[in-house]
Design an enzyme around this catalytic site. Sequence first.
Site, PDB file in Angstrom:
ATOM      1  N   HIS A 106       3.166  18.549  30.798  1.00 60.47           N
ATOM      2  CA  HIS A 106       4.428  19.988  30.602  1.00 60.47           C
ATOM      3  C   HIS A 106       5.024  19.545  28.883  1.00 60.47           C
ATOM      4  CE1 HIS A 106       5.682  20.630  34.700  1.00 60.47           C
ATOM      5  NE2 HIS A 106       4.439  20.101  34.635  1.00 60.47           N
TER       6      HIS A 106
ATOM      7  N   TYR B 131      16.608  22.380  34.809  1.00 56.27           N
ATOM      8  CA  TYR B 131      17.749  21.739  34.993  1.00 56.27           C
ATOM      9  C   TYR B 131      19.167  22.237  34.711  1.00 56.27           C
ATOM     10  CZ  TYR B 131      15.536  17.106  33.655  1.00 56.27           C
ATOM     11  OH  TYR B 131      14.697  15.906  33.409  1.00 56.27           O
TER      12      TYR B 131
ATOM     13  N   PRO C 256      19.684   8.826  36.527  1.00 56.68           N
ATOM     14  CA  PRO C 256      17.878   9.615  36.656  1.00 56.68           C
ATOM     15  C   PRO C 256      17.781  10.915  35.189  1.00 56.68           C
ATOM     16  CG  PRO C 256      18.869   9.602  38.115  1.00 56.68           C
ATOM     17  CD  PRO C 256      20.014   8.728  37.121  1.00 56.68           C
TER      18      PRO C 256
ATOM     19  N   LYS D 223      14.323   8.402  31.889  1.00 59.48           N
ATOM     20  CA  LYS D 223      13.884   7.489  30.794  1.00 59.48           C
ATOM     21  C   LYS D 223      13.755   5.754  31.510  1.00 59.48           C
ATOM     22  CE  LYS D 223      14.121   9.327  26.722  1.00 59.48           C
ATOM     23  NZ  LYS D 223      12.705  10.356  27.412  1.00 59.48           N
TER      24      LYS D 223
ATOM     25  N   TYR E 270      13.715  13.605  24.963  1.00 60.23           N
ATOM     26  CA  TYR E 270      13.322  13.818  26.383  1.00 60.23           C
ATOM     27  C   TYR E 270      11.705  12.910  26.375  1.00 60.23           C
ATOM     28  CZ  TYR E 270      12.262  15.890  30.438  1.00 60.23           C
ATOM     29  OH  TYR E 270      11.858  16.170  31.651  1.00 60.23           O
TER      30      TYR E 270
HETATM   31  C1  DHB Z   1      12.264  14.235  37.602  1.00 61.95           C
HETATM   32  C2  DHB Z   1      13.485  12.579  37.279  1.00 61.95           C
HETATM   33  C3  DHB Z   1      14.167  13.478  36.408  1.00 61.95           C
HETATM   34  O1  DHB Z   1      15.447  12.151  36.602  1.00 61.95           O
HETATM   35  C4  DHB Z   1      14.145  14.342  36.106  1.00 61.95           C
HETATM   36  O2  DHB Z   1      14.729  14.201  34.664  1.00 61.95           O
HETATM   37  C5  DHB Z   1      12.844  14.822  35.724  1.00 61.95           C
HETATM   38  C6  DHB Z   1      11.795  14.208  36.927  1.00 61.95           C
HETATM   39  C7  DHB Z   1      11.170  13.805  39.185  1.00 61.95           C
HETATM   40  O3  DHB Z   1      11.532  13.031  39.635  1.00 61.95           O
HETATM   41  O4  DHB Z   1      10.213  14.307  39.446  1.00 61.95           O
END
Ligand code: DHB
Length: 390
Positions: A75, A203, A292, A296, A384
């Site tokens: 990505h 997001y 989450p 990370k 990121y």
């Molecule tokens: C996913 C989980 C995340 O915390 C994130 O920032 C991006 C993707 C996922 O589970 O696909």
Amino acid sequence: MTSAVRTQVAIVGAGPAGLVLSHLLAEAGIDSIILDQRSREDIESTIRAGILEQGTVDLLATIEGSRVHIVGQRHDGIELRFEGAGHRIDFPGLAGRSVWLYPQHEALKDLLAARLAAGQDLRFGVTATAVEGVDTTSPRIVAVDDAGVPVEVEADFVVGADGSHSVVRKAMSGSHAGYFREYPFAWFGILCEAAPSADELIYSNSPDGFALISQRSPTVQRMYFQCDPAADAGAMSEAEIWDTLQQRVPGTTLVEGPIFQRDVLRFRSFVARDLRHGRVAIVGDAAHTVPPTGAKGMNLAVADVILLARALEALLLRSDEGPIDGWADAARDRIWKAQHFSWWMTSMLHVAPDASDFDRLRQLGELRSVVESEAGRTYLAEGYTGWPMG
Ligand code: DHB
């Protein structure tokens, strides 16, 4: 009768940290034994995050049989959405690297297969209960297997890669002391059978709360929305879930499909006060937890053990104690950057239940200042995709 064994490095936990560490140690000619209280099936089927930093992928790709480049998808950006408009963050253009969508449990299947094929001593269904000799040069893990038979592993070094309820952390420092922050929200996560709703992850900050539109494969999608930490994953109907998600991603019509898994993910930030004591260290979720947002967790676990493997090589092969003495500080450097990044993404994108109008308008000002500035977008892209390994 107790079954007692000896090895160079005894590892508790067959998650990403423990498995990658055993791989790196084996490459250096160092023996290890891994104990995990779970079964192989459990480890391979627990759903976790899906985004891997470039550095994590580069390492996984060197492991025999890894499917990260076959099943994983690169990505090159994400979209930040707020006030009804999308803003793309172009990773290669801004940071010179990308991320890969490869679910953690798929990476774990590869790692387990590779370690077992290489003859790794890896024992499932063995629960560590204590670490003895923490102040000596031969620490010992005391454990018990599924049949109730006591197991002892004596080693030159013990590593706790045993998750957020780490037994090794408690044994090592006598407490779970550390730096902690809780958040007044959680994520409601779903897996559904549907085509992707967008090419890249979205997001989305909306007045009703955050949503993340992620993916798993051409036919399975992963999505999350901000919810109350006390939410009951079973209480909402599928229609209510889709309504909530649709409302929080204005401007995109989500492709809906049957939901076959749902869960509520807690939000916590934690860094243990001590990461090492003598010949015992903790890594991954045993050492730290991140919320989450930004995915990370696994990436940080891998970064911990890349540094630790180098330090153990120096200690065990060359009797050089310098790198292990500096390891905790070196690991903390990245841990606190990742803590900040995860906290920043979380606070910038979620709507706290007690947010005032000031808080909300300030947050939109922050989002605009990030996306309208190349420096802002670059800062996000660098964090990121993961800072280069030292
Ligand atoms: C996913 C989980 C995340 O915390 C994130 O920032 C991006 C993707 C996922 O589970 O696909």
